[in-house]
Scaffold this active site. Structure first.
Site, PDB file in Angstrom:
ATOM      1  N   SER A 142       0.862  -1.190   0.000  1.00 46.69           N
ATOM      2  CA  SER A 142       0.000   0.000   0.000  1.00 46.69           C
ATOM      3  C   SER A 142       0.890   1.229   0.000  1.00 46.69           C
ATOM      4  O   SER A 142       2.049   1.148   0.442  1.00 46.69           O
ATOM      5  CB  SER A 142      -0.859  -0.005   1.272  1.00 46.69           C
ATOM      6  OG  SER A 142      -1.517   1.238   1.414  1.00 46.69           O
TER       7      SER A 142
ATOM      8  N   TYR B 130      -2.932  -0.553  10.723  1.00 44.95           N
ATOM      9  CA  TYR B 130      -2.842  -0.904   9.292  1.00 44.95           C
ATOM     10  C   TYR B 130      -1.475  -0.480   8.733  1.00 44.95           C
ATOM     11  O   TYR B 130      -0.825  -1.252   8.029  1.00 44.95           O
ATOM     12  CB  TYR B 130      -3.986  -0.229   8.531  1.00 44.95           C
ATOM     13  CG  TYR B 130      -4.033  -0.584   7.062  1.00 44.95           C
ATOM     14  CD1 TYR B 130      -4.282  -1.890   6.646  1.00 44.95           C
ATOM     15  CD2 TYR B 130      -3.830   0.388   6.083  1.00 44.95           C
ATOM     16  CE1 TYR B 130      -4.335  -2.210   5.288  1.00 44.95           C
ATOM     17  CE2 TYR B 130      -3.883   0.078   4.732  1.00 44.95           C
ATOM     18  CZ  TYR B 130      -4.130  -1.224   4.344  1.00 44.95           C
ATOM     19  OH  TYR B 130      -4.175  -1.548   3.003  1.00 44.95           O
TER      20      TYR B 130
END
Ligand code: NAP
Length: 236
Positions: free
Chosen positions: A139, A152
């Site tokens: 990501s 996260y």
């Protein structure tokens, strides 16, 4: 069998589904992994009826026994694994002191341990073959942070670090490791169903499928270490 054999984790929805469909169209035999048996079985049938080849496996990517069984079956059936797309991932977002220990463990187990377990299972076979390609869908928050993203971001930084170190380890053995860092993609990862007007300008799952295709179709002598993508509307 001449088709490349490619394992895709988190293949039932979103990015993984788009990658699976795209690679099947490019003549890969795709092995589809996700927990929801109904969804991946449906995708398997959809790919098969479009003239492609797919096999689905209902597995939890954080369960070593289940992951090993898929890889063992792939080796029995095909004798090799050419590519692995480590895509399965989840996110939980809130202030750091509001996370439970269980939430911490779940996110780390899927996003970090899952990538480790699947890579660990295929590496001996790729090393023996002297080739193979491992792709991580990380990501853009593998490289930046945001408020309420502590868990996260920690998981995506760790996943990124795992693959970066792995690349150094296996390059000399003929194995490529590539990491793709998407910005916002319109999938079920975000609240509500995809297709909502406010997300119309996000990246679409097929954009990431294009990136995966580009990375794994690089010439034999080229490894694309990393690829970051953002929608034009997202500031980086
Ligand atoms: P998604 O639509 O929610 O899909 C997630 C996929 O992961 C599903 O197929 C899900 O299937 C699977 N999965 C979740 N937990 C699993 C487990 N324990 N074992 C096996 N499979 C599991 O999300 P997505 O956006 O496509 O996300 C794919 C990857 O892209 C993730 O790694 C995510 O971090 C990354 N990413 C997403 C974005 C974004 O904006 N969407 C941006 C950057 C990076 P089951 O629930 O059936 O298991």
């Amino acid at each position: 069998m001449n088709k490349p054999v490619t394992i895709i984790s988190g293949a039932s929805r979103g990015i993984g589904r788009a990658v699976a469909t795209r690679l099947a169209r490019e003549n890969h035999f795709v092995l589809l992994l996700a927990r929801n048996n109904e969804e991946i079985t449906e995708l398997e049938l959809e790919i098969d009826s479009a003239g492609g080849k797919a096999l689905s496996f209902a597995v939890d990517i954080s369960n070593e026994k289940q992951v090993n069984e898929v890889v063992e079956q792939a080796m029995r059936d095909f004798g090799r694994i050419d590519n692995v797309i480590n895509n399965a991932g989840i996110g939980i977002f809130k202030e750091a002191d509001h996370f439970s220990e269980d939430e911490w463990t779940r996110v780390m187990d899927v996003n970090v341990k899952g990538s480790f377990l699947l890579s660990k299972a295929v590496l001996p076979h790729m090393k023996a073959a002297g080739k193979g390609h491992i792709v991580g869908i990380a990501s853009d928050v593998s490289k930046r942070t945001f408020a309420e993203g502590s868990l996260y971001c920690a998981s995506k930084y760790a996943q990124h670090a795992f693959f970066e170190a792995l690349r150094r380890e296996v390059r000399s053995k003929g194995i490529k490791v590539s990491v793709i860092y998407p910005g916002l993609v319109d999938t079920y990862f975000h609240e509500g169903d995809p297709g909502q007007p406010q997300r119309a300008l996000y990246l679409q799952p097929h954009d990431i499928a294009d990136a995966v295709s580009y990375v794994i179709n690089a010439p034999h002598h080229v490894v694309i270490d990393e690829l970051m993508l953002h929608p034009m509307v997202q500031e980086w």
